[in-house]
Scaffold this motif. Structure first.
Motif, PDB file in Angstrom:
ATOM      1  N   HIS A  54       4.778   0.175   0.470  1.00 39.32           N
ATOM      2  CA  HIS A  54       5.430  -0.837   1.310  1.00 39.32           C
ATOM      3  C   HIS A  54       4.436  -1.896   1.776  1.00 39.32           C
ATOM      4  CE1 HIS A  54       4.657   0.764   5.674  1.00 39.32           C
ATOM      5  NE2 HIS A  54       3.627   1.006   4.905  1.00 39.32           N
ATOM      6  N   HIS A  59       1.974   5.439   0.705  1.00 37.69           N
ATOM      7  CA  HIS A  59       1.853   6.561   1.640  1.00 37.69           C
ATOM      8  C   HIS A  59       2.464   7.792   0.982  1.00 37.69           C
ATOM      9  CE1 HIS A  59       0.627   4.271   5.177  1.00 37.69           C
ATOM     10  NE2 HIS A  59       1.595   3.399   4.959  1.00 37.69           N
ATOM     11  N   GLU A  84       3.960  -4.738   5.169  1.00 37.84           N
ATOM     12  CA  GLU A  84       4.408  -5.172   6.494  1.00 37.84           C
ATOM     13  C   GLU A  84       3.670  -6.481   6.767  1.00 37.84           C
ATOM     14  OE1 GLU A  84       2.667  -1.446   7.221  1.00 37.84           O
ATOM     15  OE2 GLU A  84       4.190  -0.831   8.647  1.00 37.84           O
ATOM     16  N   HIS A  89       0.858  -1.191   0.000  1.00 40.70           N
ATOM     17  CA  HIS A  89       0.000   0.000   0.000  1.00 40.70           C
ATOM     18  C   HIS A  89       0.891   1.238   0.000  1.00 40.70           C
ATOM     19  CE1 HIS A  89       0.858  -0.881   4.229  1.00 40.70           C
ATOM     20  NE2 HIS A  89       0.787   0.420   4.419  1.00 40.70           N
TER      21      HIS A  89
HETATM   22 FE   FE2 Z   1       1.819   1.529   5.834  1.00 39.39          FE
END
Ligand code: FE2
Length: 283
Positions: free
Chosen positions: A94, A52, A96, A50
């Motif tokens: 990025h 940012h 996670e 996603h």
């Molecule tokens: Fe994020």
């Protein structure tokens, strides 16, 4: 204040402690999520790719392991006690993802705004291993992990200009106190977690402190005459109390947020979405 139970990423259960209506009051902080679960189903989906733009994300891992990968080419393993500081700037994509299929996963993600002049800066990423976070131990048994800013004369793992964030992870044995110095102009809040109960009041003042239960955020008043804040763990606790103390210099600029993009105007949000859709964040 009590946070809002929600989910983000691919179904990761979390508590949104700092929500959008508090962004102006707690400027420059945009969001605080707390996550903590023993059930893999609560976190196994992770946060797939996603984007940012326009701010910084700070991930504080307490338990469990997450793998970070991004469009700038960074790869990092977040392990217990580590901190990741990512400056999204003009754009980063990025993921996670949990690097475990069972066991506990717990930590925080804090979003720190960037000043208008810095929103389109180059993206940057820093992994701080557990040993890279300075720990101050006081004679009364209080320990302070200095994640960002400065405490007791110790410079934290990260220092940032403009917003000058202070991020302290404090452990207070039962009945122990800690006085944190907070710059007069900063907005500040404290989040009590673990099984602690903490009395929070003005350092060096006689006023009655406020009693804050676990999993609650206390928004601190902005008193130019105050020296800082005093945190005192309840004497009857069975174990130490934990507090995440966060403060920063407000930017006093307009906030325009659309999901993972935080800019100053709606036009800049449209530009962010268009840039992301044409693949400009991937470079
Ligand atoms: Fe994020």
């Amino acid at each position: 204040m009590r946070g809002q139970p929600t989910s983000d990423g691919d179904g990761v259960k979390l508590t949104r402690v700092l929500t959008q209506p508090l962004q102006k009051r707690l400027d420059p902080f945009l969001m605080l999520d707390a996550f903590g679960s023993d059930a893999a189903s609560d976190y196994i989906g992770g946060f797939p790719s996603h984007p940012h733009r326009g701010f910084e994300t700070v991930t504080i891992m307490l338990e469990g392991r997450m793998r970070h990968q991004d469009s700038v080419g960074n790869v990092g393993l977040l392990e217990p006690g580590s901190v990741q500081w990512m400056t999204a700037g003009r754009g980063i994509i990025h993921s996670e993802m949990p690097e475990q299929e069972e066991g506990r996963m717990a930590g925080f993600q804090l979003w720190v705004n960037l000043a208008a002049k810095d929103k389109m800066t180059a993206p940057a990423y820093r992994d701080v291993p557990p040993a890279g976070v300075p720990i101050v131990t006081l004679p009364n048994g209080v320990t302070v992990r200095v994640i960002a800013g400065e405490a007791q004369g110790v410079t934290g793992a990260v220092t940032r200009p403009t917003t000058e964030p202070l991020v302290l992870d404090i452990t207070l044995p039962p009945s122990a106190s800690f006085d944190a110095v907070l710059p007069a102009g900063h907005n500040a809040f404290a989040y009590v977690y673990g099984d602690g109960v903490v009395d929070i009041g003005e350092a060096g003042a006689d006023g009655e402190p406020a009693r804050v239960e676990t999993d609650r955020m206390a928004i601190l008043t902005n008193d130019a005459a105050a020296d800082g804040v005093r945190l005192t763990a309840l004497a009857t606790l069975a174990q130490p109390a934990r507090v995440l103390l966060v403060a920063g210099q407000p930017l006093n600029e307009p906030i325009a947020q659309y999901g993972p993009f935080v800019m100053n105007t709606t036009a800049q949000i449209h530009e962010a979405v268009a840039d992301f859709q044409r693949g400009a964040f991937a470079a």
